[in-house]
Scaffold this active site. Structure first.
Site, PDB file in Angstrom:
ATOM      1  N   LYS A   1      -1.385  -7.373  -4.090  1.00 30.25           N
ATOM      2  CA  LYS A   1      -2.228  -6.948  -2.878  1.00 30.25           C
ATOM      3  C   LYS A   1      -1.752  -5.707  -1.951  1.00 30.25           C
ATOM      4  O   LYS A   1      -0.375  -5.579  -2.296  1.00 30.25           O
ATOM      5  CB  LYS A   1      -2.168  -8.110  -2.164  1.00 30.25           C
ATOM      6  CG  LYS A   1      -0.785  -8.707  -1.675  1.00 30.25           C
ATOM      7  CD  LYS A   1      -0.859 -10.036  -0.990  1.00 30.25           C
ATOM      8  CE  LYS A   1       0.652 -10.459  -0.526  1.00 30.25           C
ATOM      9  NZ  LYS A   1       1.269  -9.662   0.455  1.00 30.25           N
TER      10      LYS A   1
ATOM     11  N   HIS B   1       8.030  -0.115   2.470  1.00 30.38           N
ATOM     12  CA  HIS B   1       8.328  -1.379   1.532  1.00 30.38           C
ATOM     13  C   HIS B   1       7.389  -1.431   0.386  1.00 30.38           C
ATOM     14  O   HIS B   1       6.529  -1.069   0.425  1.00 30.38           O
ATOM     15  CB  HIS B   1       8.621  -2.515   2.478  1.00 30.38           C
ATOM     16  CG  HIS B   1       7.107  -2.966   2.833  1.00 30.38           C
ATOM     17  ND1 HIS B   1       6.632  -2.422   4.089  1.00 30.38           N
ATOM     18  CD2 HIS B   1       6.405  -3.958   2.381  1.00 30.38           C
ATOM     19  CE1 HIS B   1       5.508  -3.086   4.323  1.00 30.38           C
ATOM     20  NE2 HIS B   1       5.337  -4.093   3.254  1.00 30.38           N
TER      21      HIS B   1
ATOM     22  N   HIS C   1       0.914   4.292   2.652  1.00 31.73           N
ATOM     23  CA  HIS C   1       0.000   3.261   3.052  1.00 31.73           C
ATOM     24  C   HIS C   1       0.119   3.263   4.696  1.00 31.73           C
ATOM     25  O   HIS C   1       1.151   3.544   5.388  1.00 31.73           O
ATOM     26  CB  HIS C   1       0.852   1.838   2.406  1.00 31.73           C
ATOM     27  CG  HIS C   1      -0.077   0.514   2.798  1.00 31.73           C
ATOM     28  ND1 HIS C   1       0.228  -0.274   3.758  1.00 31.73           N
ATOM     29  CD2 HIS C   1      -1.370   0.451   2.183  1.00 31.73           C
ATOM     30  CE1 HIS C   1      -0.806  -1.102   3.591  1.00 31.73           C
ATOM     31  NE2 HIS C   1      -1.770  -0.704   2.655  1.00 31.73           N
TER      32      HIS C   1
ATOM     33  N   CYS D   1       3.208 -12.910   5.221  1.00 29.08           N
ATOM     34  CA  CYS D   1       2.188 -13.413   3.966  1.00 29.08           C
ATOM     35  C   CYS D   1       2.132 -14.670   3.606  1.00 29.08           C
ATOM     36  O   CYS D   1       0.899 -15.277   3.273  1.00 29.08           O
ATOM     37  CB  CYS D   1       2.699 -12.648   3.049  1.00 29.08           C
ATOM     38  SG  CYS D   1       2.564 -10.642   3.194  1.00 29.08           S
TER      39      CYS D   1
ATOM     40  N   ASP E   1       5.606 -13.031  -2.630  1.00 30.24           N
ATOM     41  CA  ASP E   1       6.366 -11.678  -2.413  1.00 30.24           C
ATOM     42  C   ASP E   1       7.716 -12.148  -2.349  1.00 30.24           C
ATOM     43  O   ASP E   1       8.453 -11.544  -1.422  1.00 30.24           O
ATOM     44  CB  ASP E   1       5.763 -11.366  -0.954  1.00 30.24           C
ATOM     45  CG  ASP E   1       4.311 -10.878  -0.787  1.00 30.24           C
ATOM     46  OD1 ASP E   1       3.819 -10.996  -2.018  1.00 30.24           O
ATOM     47  OD2 ASP E   1       3.893 -10.378   0.213  1.00 30.24           O
TER      48      ASP E   1
END
Ligand code: VGL
Ligand code: ZN
Length: 214
Positions: free
Chosen positions: A111, A86, A57, A161, A13
């Site tokens: 993802k 984000h 989301h 993450c 990321d």
């Protein structure tokens, strides 16, 4: 620690929204880039992940009236931290940082694209059971512990993450090593201490990029 042809580097990321000026900026986030470039030539296999959310989301505070970023709510699979919007698909914030140059990367794994489940880990979404396919990809390519593979991790964020991905690598039986100076943390409500406790229990190794050699 000597890197072998079977070792895999996963860069997590390194996207605009996690770097200074981004929507969920990790302090010093862009500083991981020179560290990653320094060690990338040691690896024959590099994979990238990209946080990739739809606009509505369920991990976005904006999707929950009355809630603020960094609040915690309960979703079907358990507690979920809420974040500022984000890494929304097809926005500049979701793009890789423009300084990141890893054209040799063999896979870009996206993802977090399912509206109702967040996914910190590159292996399993936050319900801890929905697979991203990464474990199968690695296995089919012969990247197994038996074959001598170790998974090295760098990127953002150390305590989310990167950390969840390393813990899940252990869950699927792969040795996991985090390159600590090639990561930066969010550090929310003791998240660094919490994840490091789990690293100890799971056998996730922490080293610095200076400890790597060809
Ligand atoms: C991340 C929070 C939300 C990360 C992604 O890349 O660590 N953290 N989405
Ligand atoms: Zn996210």
């Amino acid at each position: 620690m000597q890197i072998t042809p079977q070792d895999v580097l996963i860069v997590i990321d390194v996207q605009n929204d996690f770097c200074p000026g981004g929507a969920l900026a990790v302090p010093g986030g862009n500083a991981v880039i020179p560290a990653i470039h320094r060690i990338a030539p040691l690896f024959q296999h590099i994979l990238l992940t990209q946080d990739w959310h739809p606009p509505d989301h369920s991990s976005f505070a904006s999707a929950h009236p009355g809630k603020k970023p960094f609040d915690t709510i309960n979703l079907a699979y358990g507690a979920q931290t809420l974040w500022p919007d984000h890494c929304t698909q097809q926005t500049p914030g979701a793009e890789f940082h423009p300084d990141l140059r890893l054209p040799q990367a063999e896979l870009i794994l996206r993802k977090g694209f399912r509206r109702n489940i967040d996914s910190y880990s590159a292996f399993f979404e936050n319900d801890r059971t929905t697979a991203t396919g990464l474990a199968g990809y690695l296995r089919e390519r012969g990247f197994t512990e038996t074959n001598g593979t170790r998974i090295f991790f760098a990127g953002l964020a150390y305590d989310y993450c990167v950390g969840y991905s390393a813990l899940d690598a252990r869950r699927v039986g792969l040795p996991a090593v985090i390159l600590r100076d090639a990561c930066r943390a969010i550090d929310l409500n003791g998240s660094v201490a919490d994840i490091e406790k789990q690293f100890l229990q799971a056998g996730v190794q922490l080293i610095d990029t200076a400890d790597l050699s060809a």
